[in-house]
Design a protein around this motif. Structure first.
Motif, PDB file in Angstrom:
ATOM      1  N   ILE A  13      41.447  43.864  42.182  1.00  0.00           N
ATOM      2  CA  ILE A  13      42.848  43.507  42.393  1.00  0.00           C
ATOM      3  C   ILE A  13      43.562  43.361  41.049  1.00  0.00           C
TER       4      ILE A  13
ATOM      5  N   GLN B  89      43.802  47.070  39.751  1.00  0.00           N
ATOM      6  CA  GLN B  89      44.488  48.078  40.553  1.00  0.00           C
ATOM      7  C   GLN B  89      45.668  47.535  41.350  1.00  0.00           C
ATOM      8  N   GLY B  90      45.835  46.246  41.359  1.00  0.00           N
ATOM      9  CA  GLY B  90      46.951  45.655  42.089  1.00  0.00           C
ATOM     10  C   GLY B  90      46.556  45.267  43.511  1.00  0.00           C
ATOM     11  N   ASP B  91      47.529  44.734  44.230  1.00  0.00           N
ATOM     12  CA  ASP B  91      47.321  44.221  45.588  1.00  0.00           C
ATOM     13  C   ASP B  91      47.286  45.350  46.619  1.00  0.00           C
ATOM     14  N   GLN B  92      46.343  46.253  46.466  1.00  0.00           N
ATOM     15  CA  GLN B  92      46.191  47.333  47.443  1.00  0.00           C
ATOM     16  C   GLN B  92      45.639  46.761  48.738  1.00  0.00           C
TER      17      GLN B  92
END
Length: 137
Positions: free
Chosen positions: A36, A39-42
């Motif tokens: 997270i 790569q972010g809040d995928q």
């Protein structure tokens, strides 16, 4: 690869003969949180976060609201794999009728794929009367 390792760790924690359940969930959580951060809040990482919390019994009302918000946002945006994401959110929320409805809306191949994921073990925790359909006819 990182996501696959998270799923492997969760699956290992679910195995009935695994004495290191909490250690495996902790490793899955740390790797997932790293994903997270990188790569972010995928959606896939958020679902993994919540299924780890579900196994630990730490899903709060605030977390349930986050799940609902992700579900609504994905449906509005027609996100990739929205039907599978909808089913995963239904499982995380634990409503039997909602789970049945979401799984019934899946294509047979997608329903089979879902049953092979670690999140499916949470269905049995919701109750035995969840339909075992093959998705759409």
């Amino acid at each position: 690869l990182g996501n696959k390792k998270v799923l492997h760790l969760i699956s290992a924690a679910d195995h009935p003969e695994t004495p290191q359940r909490e250690q495996l969930l902790g490793a899955a959580e740390r790797l997932n949180e790293w994903l997270i951060a990188e790569q972010g809040d995928q959606a896939v990482h958020l679902v993994n976060r919540w299924q780890i919390q579900s196994r630990r019994g730490t899903v709060t009302d605030a977390v349930r609201d986050e799940i609902r918000n992700l579900r609504r946002r994905a449906l509005k945006e027609a996100a990739a794999n929205v039907d599978l994401l909808d089913a995963c959110c239904a499982i995380l929320l634990g409503d039997k009728a909602d789970i049945n409805n979401a799984v019934d809306g899946l294509a047979p191949q997608a329903a089979e794929q879902l049953r092979g994921w670690p999140i499916w073990s949470l269905v049995s925790q919701s109750g035995d009367d969840i339909a075992q359909t093959d998705g759409r006819s």
